[in-house]
Design a protein around this motif. Structure first.
Motif, PDB file in Angstrom:
ATOM      1  N   PHE A  35       0.810  -1.220   0.000  1.00 35.37           N
ATOM      2  CA  PHE A  35       0.000   0.000   0.000  1.00 35.37           C
ATOM      3  C   PHE A  35       0.845   1.273   0.000  1.00 35.37           C
ATOM      4  CE2 PHE A  35      -2.853  -3.195   1.727  1.00 35.37           C
ATOM      5  CZ  PHE A  35      -4.072  -2.893   1.129  1.00 35.37           C
ATOM      6  N   SER A 123     -11.653  -4.923  -3.204  1.00 37.94           N
ATOM      7  CA  SER A 123     -10.705  -3.917  -2.738  1.00 37.94           C
ATOM      8  C   SER A 123      -9.748  -3.638  -3.878  1.00 37.94           C
ATOM      9  CB  SER A 123      -9.941  -4.415  -1.506  1.00 37.94           C
ATOM     10  OG  SER A 123      -9.155  -3.378  -0.960  1.00 37.94           O
ATOM     11  N   ASN A 124      -9.832  -2.412  -4.430  1.00 34.39           N
ATOM     12  CA  ASN A 124      -8.933  -2.012  -5.518  1.00 34.39           C
ATOM     13  C   ASN A 124      -9.252  -2.727  -6.829  1.00 34.39           C
ATOM     14  OD1 ASN A 124      -6.164  -0.448  -4.333  1.00 34.39           O
ATOM     15  ND2 ASN A 124      -7.357  -1.570  -2.829  1.00 34.39           N
ATOM     16  N   ASP A 126      -7.997  -2.167  -9.535  1.00 39.91           N
ATOM     17  CA  ASP A 126      -6.738  -2.319 -10.270  1.00 39.91           C
ATOM     18  C   ASP A 126      -5.636  -2.872  -9.368  1.00 39.91           C
ATOM     19  OD1 ASP A 126      -6.632  -0.134  -8.632  1.00 39.91           O
ATOM     20  OD2 ASP A 126      -5.838   1.254 -10.120  1.00 39.91           O
ATOM     21  N   LEU A 127      -5.998  -3.741  -8.449  1.00 39.96           N
ATOM     22  CA  LEU A 127      -5.057  -4.233  -7.450  1.00 39.96           C
ATOM     23  C   LEU A 127      -3.784  -4.798  -8.068  1.00 39.96           C
ATOM     24  CD1 LEU A 127      -4.554  -4.883  -4.411  1.00 39.96           C
ATOM     25  CD2 LEU A 127      -5.584  -7.128  -4.852  1.00 39.96           C
ATOM     26  N   SER A 130      -1.964  -1.587 -10.592  1.00 35.23           N
ATOM     27  CA  SER A 130      -1.551  -0.293 -10.053  1.00 35.23           C
ATOM     28  C   SER A 130      -0.194  -0.414  -9.370  1.00 35.23           C
ATOM     29  CB  SER A 130      -2.591   0.214  -9.053  1.00 35.23           C
ATOM     30  OG  SER A 130      -2.211   1.461  -8.518  1.00 35.23           O
ATOM     31  N   ALA A 133      -1.293  -0.461  -3.936  1.00 31.96           N
ATOM     32  CA  ALA A 133      -2.693  -0.616  -3.570  1.00 31.96           C
ATOM     33  C   ALA A 133      -3.185   0.626  -2.838  1.00 31.96           C
ATOM     34  CB  ALA A 133      -2.879  -1.860  -2.708  1.00 31.96           C
ATOM     35  N   GLN A 134      -4.502   0.783  -2.811  1.00 28.33           N
ATOM     36  CA  GLN A 134      -5.122   1.950  -2.200  1.00 28.33           C
ATOM     37  C   GLN A 134      -5.935   1.537  -0.977  1.00 28.33           C
ATOM     38  OE1 GLN A 134      -6.903   4.000  -5.905  1.00 28.33           O
ATOM     39  NE2 GLN A 134      -5.937   2.084  -6.565  1.00 28.33           N
ATOM     40  N   ARG A 136      -8.804   1.392   0.443  1.00 30.54           N
ATOM     41  CA  ARG A 136     -10.216   1.572   0.131  1.00 30.54           C
ATOM     42  C   ARG A 136     -10.840   0.261  -0.319  1.00 30.54           C
ATOM     43  NH1 ARG A 136     -11.144   4.548  -5.291  1.00 30.54           N
ATOM     44  NH2 ARG A 136     -11.014   2.402  -6.043  1.00 30.54           N
ATOM     45  N   HIS A 203     -17.818   3.701  -1.722  1.00 24.93           N
ATOM     46  CA  HIS A 203     -16.434   3.562  -1.261  1.00 24.93           C
ATOM     47  C   HIS A 203     -16.365   3.628   0.262  1.00 24.93           C
ATOM     48  CE1 HIS A 203     -15.212   3.896  -5.377  1.00 24.93           C
ATOM     49  NE2 HIS A 203     -15.553   5.166  -5.493  1.00 24.93           N
ATOM     50  N   THR A 217      -7.356   6.891  -2.563  1.00 30.31           N
ATOM     51  CA  THR A 217      -7.530   6.727  -4.009  1.00 30.31           C
ATOM     52  C   THR A 217      -6.419   7.504  -4.704  1.00 30.31           C
ATOM     53  OG1 THR A 217      -9.944   6.598  -3.794  1.00 30.31           O
ATOM     54  CG2 THR A 217      -9.073   7.046  -5.975  1.00 30.31           C
TER      55      THR A 217
END
Length: 355
Positions: A35, A123-124, A126-127, A130, A133-134, A136, A203, A217
């Motif tokens: 993250f 969760s994410n 685009d896990l 990306s 990770a974000q 969220r 979210h 995000t």
């Protein structure tokens, strides 16, 4: 080896089907390395316009001018007296929070990365693509959805809320945006189909033990005509704005919650269609040591099969002396390019389509 270790960590996290909320419930005191984001502390004070829609009947030209100014500069504004009841807004936030705070076993059946599913919790999105990770978790609901498709917490609330935003605000905004482009009031809705589809993303941003290390995000623009965002009182939304004197400099400005307000931002589709008159700008959500933060985004764009065939093209009125700045493209191509570029600094999605 580092790449393999990261992939294993991502798969392990995804396999829990518990999201970031599961990490917090487990009592972690440090943010896992998957993250970690590069810090970006650029910040400036900027007041995002708040537009009162109650005066449209008597001062419509003035409201159109306010919307036009906001859409052409920062691409963001907040609206009040918009016709969506505060009770429906509160109920929607409560429903998203309620779902996310259910036991893992209750949420797990909805956890999927299958984009063919109309309702999906994850969760994410685009896990695995990306850079980081974000912090969220998201419940995505493509409308209209069958009641049995929706989690019980959202079953009665989400369709009602989406309908209210679409009919009471979406149609109004498209009329104002059409007039801001010098077109007749019904143009974007009737000729361009900008009201044909609405999807809802709820979210959930848990409180973070080390908010300086991650983001809720990452910076991104929206692949929509426009987005209407409902946010609770926690805050954290930021928009990337240019410096008034040096256009090459930009910094993050807060979009603080305003009582009873909804946030509106121009999406990539509308920037392309407006031939650069309207701006789809980057925005992000910073992590916070307090929370959870809950927000609900209504994305105005066709979904499913309609998105794969729909062609987007610049609107260049006859006689204005201008020319198209973008080539025509399909929504599907633009969305695919969005996911390829998401999280890459210094890249612009729409530049790929510029003539």
């Amino acid at each position: 080896m580092a790449g393999e270790h990261r992939l294993l960590a991502l798969k392990a996290f995804d396999g829990t089907k518990a999201g970031v909320k599961g990490l917090v419930d487990a009592g972690i005191t440090a943010v896992p390395s998957i993250f970690h984001h590069q810090p970006d502390h650029r910040h400036r004070h900027f007041t995002v316009p708040v537009i009162d829609l109650s005066s449209m009947s008597s001062r419509r030209a003035a409201v159109v001018a306010q919307v036009k100014a906001a859409a052409e500069t920062v691409g963001f504004f907040q609206v009040v007296n918009h016709g969506v009841p505060e009770g429906a807004m509160s109920a929607m936030v409560a429903a998203v929070r309620s779902f996310n705070e259910e036991p893992v076993e209750a949420k797990a059946p909805y956890y999927t990365r299958d984009r063919g599913r109309r309702v999906r919790y994850q969760s994410n999105v685009d896990l695995f693509t990306s850079p980081a990770a974000q912090w969220r978790d998201t419940l995505f609901m493509e409308m209209p959805a069958e009641p049995q498709e929706l989690p019980a917490a959202c079953r009665g609330v989400a369709p009602e809320y989406a309908g209210l935003v679409r009919e009471r605000l979406g149609r109004t905004l498209l009329g104002l945006l059409s007039e801001a482009l010098g077109l007749r009031r019904g143009y974007l809705e009737e000729e361009q189909g900008c009201l044909e589809g609405v999807s809802v993303a709820g979210h959930y941003y848990p409180a973070c033990p080390e908010p300086e290390l991650t983001l809720g995000t990452i910076g991104h623009s929206d692949t929509t005509f426009f987005t209407v965002l409902l946010q609770d009182a926690v805050g954290g939304l930021q928009v990337l704005v240019e410096d008034d004197e040096d256009r090459k400099q930009s910094a993050w400005a807060d979009v603080p919650p305003a009582a009873g307000a909804l946030v509106v931002n121009v999406g990539d589709f509308l920037q392309l269609m407006s031939n650069d008159r309207f701006k789809s700008v980057e925005h992000r959500v910073v992590a916070n040591s307090v929370g959870p933060r809950v927000s609900v985004a209504c994305f105005f764009r066709p979904a499913g099969a309609a998105s794969s065939t729909r062609v987007l093209a610049p609107i260049v009125p006859d006689g204005d002396g201008g020319s198209a700045r973008y080539r025509s493209t399909t929504m599907e191509e633009l969305i695919q390019q969005h996911y390829r570029l998401k999280g890459q600094r210094g890249t612009s999605l729409l530049d790929h389509f510029r003539l």
